[in-house]
Scaffold this active site. Structure first.
Site, short mmCIF file in Angstrom:
data_model
loop_
_atom_site.label_atom_id
_atom_site.label_comp_id
_atom_site.label_asym_id
_atom_site.label_seq_id
_atom_site.Cartn_x
_atom_site.Cartn_y
_atom_site.Cartn_z
N ASN A 45 0.83 -1.21 0.00
CA ASN A 45 0.00 0.00 0.00
C ASN A 45 0.87 1.26 0.00
OD1 ASN A 45 -2.43 -1.52 0.29
ND2 ASN A 45 -1.84 -1.88 2.41
N HIS A 131 -13.60 -2.25 6.53
CA HIS A 131 -12.39 -2.92 7.03
C HIS A 131 -12.61 -3.49 8.42
CE1 HIS A 131 -8.19 -2.96 8.65
NE2 HIS A 131 -7.98 -3.47 7.44
N GLU A 166 -15.72 3.73 4.09
CA GLU A 166 -14.36 4.01 3.62
C GLU A 166 -14.44 4.80 2.32
OE1 GLU A 166 -12.15 0.30 3.30
OE2 GLU A 166 -13.09 -0.44 5.13
N SER A 170 -10.75 -1.38 0.71
CA SER A 170 -9.37 -1.88 0.67
C SER A 170 -9.19 -3.13 -0.17
CB SER A 170 -8.88 -2.15 2.10
OG SER A 170 -9.73 -3.07 2.74
N ASP A 195 -13.27 6.59 6.61
CA ASP A 195 -11.89 6.10 6.72
C ASP A 195 -11.21 6.32 5.36
OD1 ASP A 195 -9.53 4.75 6.97
OD2 ASP A 195 -10.40 2.85 7.63
N HIS A 198 -7.09 4.38 2.14
CA HIS A 198 -6.53 4.12 0.81
C HIS A 198 -6.77 5.28 -0.16
CE1 HIS A 198 -5.45 -0.02 1.79
NE2 HIS A 198 -6.55 0.00 2.54
N LYS A 229 0.09 3.86 4.78
CA LYS A 229 -0.06 3.42 3.39
C LYS A 229 0.66 4.44 2.48
CE LYS A 229 -3.98 0.85 5.03
NZ LYS A 229 -3.18 -0.26 5.52
#
Ligand SMILES: Cc1ncc(COP(=O)(O)O)c(C=O)c1O
Length: 376
Positions: A45, A131, A166, A170, A195, A198, A229
């Protein structure tokens, strides 16, 4: 002692669900050393290639020389040092929010924050593909959990209160419909936790994430992210109002009852943030998107991020494809239950800014060949 677990381990093996640690004998980067073999790495990541960047290493070393290696105690006892405060103030500024708070990891961020925001009498609404850290945090809160099908907001009918999702999922690489979520949050008068693990470093001006990219920052009450990440270091953070941050300092147990992150890591994360905010950082992000486009085009896959799932289904088949790719010189991990649903095993390909076009094209050729062989 180990016999106690032998049967259970055997059951995992029988379903191709056993996991093993692999020792990477080199620093992170587009090429890694795995069991003495150099492989092109499509597993990490580290989207901007910062994990082994000289600037970050020097920042960490400088802070270690000045402040030592360990923080000595939790942040509330004596573990708050200048690098922690500088990083938090830089994060808040970068996200355009009044305040920020750092945790030891993204996982610890979720585990501390969700129970601080929701309790037994509340309801947490979670996307089905959230996640594990968000699910565990929600469970720990004791709130009533309601899970809505992935990105399907029409199914979200409960009255209250903390909506959790998110920016970029992910294991699937797709994005949340943030604008619709904001509308819904307003309708329910709920809080929204996003979140951005990513998305930061990848999406939006200066990689500031999806909320900033969609001009919705003011509507996302709890902005979570990781330093581990695209920022290439380790740790997690929450950005939000001053009152939210003060509340977390008083209530987030993973913050209160854990030794502060090492100052060297905080300094390295600050250097990463400086880089991402610079024009050089913006160029690096453009390179990442060039590489994403190459992969997207060559494999005819859709992804709104640097994550490309090749859904295989069967766990054993996914393991075999990962082994086949490794034999061709590529490191692409097989992802299986419980990280994804049973029967939804996949290869998770992550592309970074520091891959060359040639490396990406050779991976795509290898994947196309494997797909052809599977069809025959
Ligand atoms: C969406 C999401 N949130 C949180 C985390 C946890 O972050 P960290 O690895 O920093 O603990 C991850 C990492 O895998 C993630 O993918």
């Amino acid at each position: 002692m180990s016999d106690l677990f032998a049967e259970q381990l055997q059951a995992l093996r029988a379903r191709s669900l056993d996991r093993h640690l692999r020792e990477i004998g080199s620093a992170q980067g587009p090429i890694v050393d795995l069991a003495g073999k150099r492989l092109i790495n499509f597993s990490s990541n580290d989207y901007l290639g910062l994990a082994n960047d000289l600037r970050l290493r020097e920042a960490a070393i400088g802070a270690i020389n000045q402040f030592g290696v360990g923080a000595g105690a939790s942040r509330l006892i004596s573990g708050t040092q200048p690098p922690h405060l500088r990083l938090e103030s830089a994060l808040a500024k970068w996200k355009g929010m009044p305040a920020a708070l750092c945790f030891n990891s993204g996982y610890a961020t979720a585990l501390g924050t969700l129970p601080a925001l929701a309790t037994k009498s509340d309801v947490v609404l979670l996307d089905k593909l959230c996640h594990a850290s968000l699910i565990d945090g929600a469970k720990l809160s004791g709130a009533t959990l309601r899970v809505f099908p992935h990105n399907q907001l029409a199914k979200l009918t409960n009255a209250r209160i903390l909506i959790v999702t998110e920016s970029v999922f992910s294991m699937d690489g797709d994005r949340a419909p943030l604008r619709d979520l904001v509308e819904l949050k307003k309708y329910f008068n709920a809080l929204l936790l996003l979140d951005e693990a990513h998305a930061i470093g990848v999406i939006g001006p200066n990689g500031r994430g999806l909320a900033v990219a969609e001009n919705l920052s003011d509507d996302v009450d709890v902005q979570m992210g990781t330093l581990s990440k695209a920022l290439g270091v380790s740790g997690g953070y929450i950005c939000g109002s001053r009152n939210l941050i003060e509340w977390l300092i008083n209530r987030a147990r993973s913050f209160i009852f854990s030794t502060a992150p090492p100052p060297g890591l905080a300094a390295a994360a600050l250097a990463a943030l400086d880089f991402i905010s610079s024009t050089e950082g913006e160029d690096r992000r453009r390179l990442l998107w060039r590489n994403i486009d190459i992969l997207r085009e060559r494999l005819s896959l859709h992804s709104g991020s640097a994550i490309f799932p090749w859904i295989v289904g069967d766990e054993q088949a996914a393991l075999e494809l990962a082994t086949d790719l490794q034999a061709e010189g590529f490191f692409v991990p097989a992802i299986r239950y419980p990280t994804v649903a049973k029967g939804a095993a996949r290869l998770r390909i992550t592309v970074t800014a520091v891959h060359t076009a040639k490396q990406i094209c050779s991976l795509c050729d290898a994947i196309k060949n494997l797909k052809k062989q599977r069809r025959n």
